[in-house]
Design an enzyme around this catalytic site. Sequence first.
Site, PDB file in Angstrom:
ATOM      1  N   ARG A  34      43.455  -4.839 -42.128  1.00 14.48           N
ATOM      2  CA  ARG A  34      42.699  -6.094 -42.247  1.00 14.48           C
ATOM      3  C   ARG A  34      42.092  -6.259 -43.639  1.00 14.48           C
ATOM      4  O   ARG A  34      41.902  -7.385 -44.101  1.00 14.48           O
ATOM      5  CB  ARG A  34      41.610  -6.124 -41.159  1.00 14.48           C
ATOM      6  CG  ARG A  34      40.949  -7.506 -40.951  1.00 14.48           C
ATOM      7  CD  ARG A  34      40.113  -7.504 -39.678  1.00 14.48           C
ATOM      8  NE  ARG A  34      39.502  -8.801 -39.369  1.00 14.48           N
ATOM      9  CZ  ARG A  34      38.250  -9.125 -39.661  1.00 14.48           C
ATOM     10  NH1 ARG A  34      37.464  -8.271 -40.273  1.00 14.48           N
ATOM     11  NH2 ARG A  34      37.771 -10.319 -39.340  1.00 14.48           N
ATOM     12  N   ILE A  57      38.627 -15.864 -41.216  1.00 13.26           N
ATOM     13  CA  ILE A  57      39.479 -14.931 -40.467  1.00 13.26           C
ATOM     14  C   ILE A  57      38.693 -14.615 -39.192  1.00 13.26           C
ATOM     15  O   ILE A  57      37.484 -14.382 -39.239  1.00 13.26           O
ATOM     16  CB  ILE A  57      39.789 -13.669 -41.301  1.00 13.26           C
ATOM     17  CG1 ILE A  57      40.674 -12.668 -40.549  1.00 13.26           C
ATOM     18  CG2 ILE A  57      38.521 -12.955 -41.766  1.00 13.26           C
ATOM     19  CD1 ILE A  57      41.126 -11.478 -41.432  1.00 13.26           C
ATOM     20  N   SER A  58      39.384 -14.645 -38.041  1.00 16.03           N
ATOM     21  CA  SER A  58      38.689 -14.450 -36.762  1.00 16.03           C
ATOM     22  C   SER A  58      38.176 -13.019 -36.624  1.00 16.03           C
ATOM     23  O   SER A  58      38.677 -12.091 -37.252  1.00 16.03           O
ATOM     24  CB  SER A  58      39.645 -14.754 -35.605  1.00 16.03           C
ATOM     25  OG  SER A  58      40.287 -15.996 -35.792  1.00 16.03           O
ATOM     26  N   LYS A  59      37.163 -12.861 -35.764  1.00 16.72           N
ATOM     27  CA  LYS A  59      36.636 -11.523 -35.431  1.00 16.72           C
ATOM     28  C   LYS A  59      37.745 -10.676 -34.826  1.00 16.72           C
ATOM     29  O   LYS A  59      38.457 -11.162 -33.936  1.00 16.72           O
ATOM     30  CB  LYS A  59      35.577 -11.679 -34.328  1.00 16.72           C
ATOM     31  CG  LYS A  59      34.153 -11.801 -34.780  1.00 16.72           C
ATOM     32  CD  LYS A  59      33.290 -12.224 -33.614  1.00 16.72           C
ATOM     33  CE  LYS A  59      32.825 -11.034 -32.815  1.00 16.72           C
ATOM     34  NZ  LYS A  59      31.509 -11.315 -32.162  1.00 16.72           N
TER      35      LYS A  59
END
Length: 211
Positions: free
Chosen positions: A28, A54-56
Site C-alpha cells: 500500500r 484511498i479507502s481504509k
Amino acid sequence: MRARMVQRIAAQGVADAQVLAALGAVERHRFVDSALVNQAYEDTSLPIGLGQTISKPSVVARMVELLLGGARDAQGRLGRVLEIGTGCGYQAAVLSRVATEVYSIERLRGLHEKAQGNLRPLRLANVHLLFGDGMAGFAKGAPYAGIIAAAGGEAVPAAWIEQLAPGGRIVAPSQMPGGTQALVVLEKTAGGLQRSVLEAVHFVPLKSGIA
Ligand code: SAH
C-alpha cells in the site's frame, strides 16, 4: 507493518484467506504520496489528490470479502470484476489477486494516469484501467461476476445491474433516506435482485461525467 495491518483486519472479523493474502501482498505504501508513506499501514483513508482518497484497508478487505461471497470458479476465484473509481489503483491491485480479470474505471484523468503509473511496475496482466464515467458501467467487459464501487451515490445505477452476471454481486456505498451512507450488497438471483443494507460507511461521492 503490512503483516500487522492484516492481523488487525483479521481480528476485526475478515476471515477469507484469499482476501487476507491479497492485502498482505499488495504494498500500500507504493500507492500514497511519499509524505504519507509512514501512515500507509494505518487503518485510515489518505488523500491521493484531486480531493479523493484511498479507502481504509479494513473497508477494502470487508468489501472484497462481500464481493467474493457471490459465485466463484473451481479455484475459488471470482470471474470478471468491474471497479468503479480506480483512484490510485490500490484496490484494483488487491482485486487482481482474487479475480480472473479486473476492469477499473476512473472519471478523473489525473487519477487514471496516477493509477497507470502506480500499477505499471507491478505488471498485473489481468488489470484493465479505463478512463470514463463509471455510472454507465463498462458494457464491453460484461457480464461481471462482481461490481464494486469506491464512491457512493444515491441509487445503484441501472447499467450496473444490467451488466451483472446471474449469481453475481454488487457491493457499493449508497445513500440512505436520512442522508447517511451505508454499504449495500445486491445479489442477482433466479428469484430476482436481493438487497442487503449493511454498516455505515464514508465514501467520496459518485459523480457523473468526466473531468
Ligand atoms: N479504489 C480507489 C479509491 C478511490 S476514491 C483506491 O484504491 O484508491 C473513489 C474514486 O471514485 C475517486 O477517484 C473518484 O474520482 C471516482 N469516481 C467517482 N465517481 C465516478 C464515476 N462516475 N466513474 C468513475 N469513477 C468515479
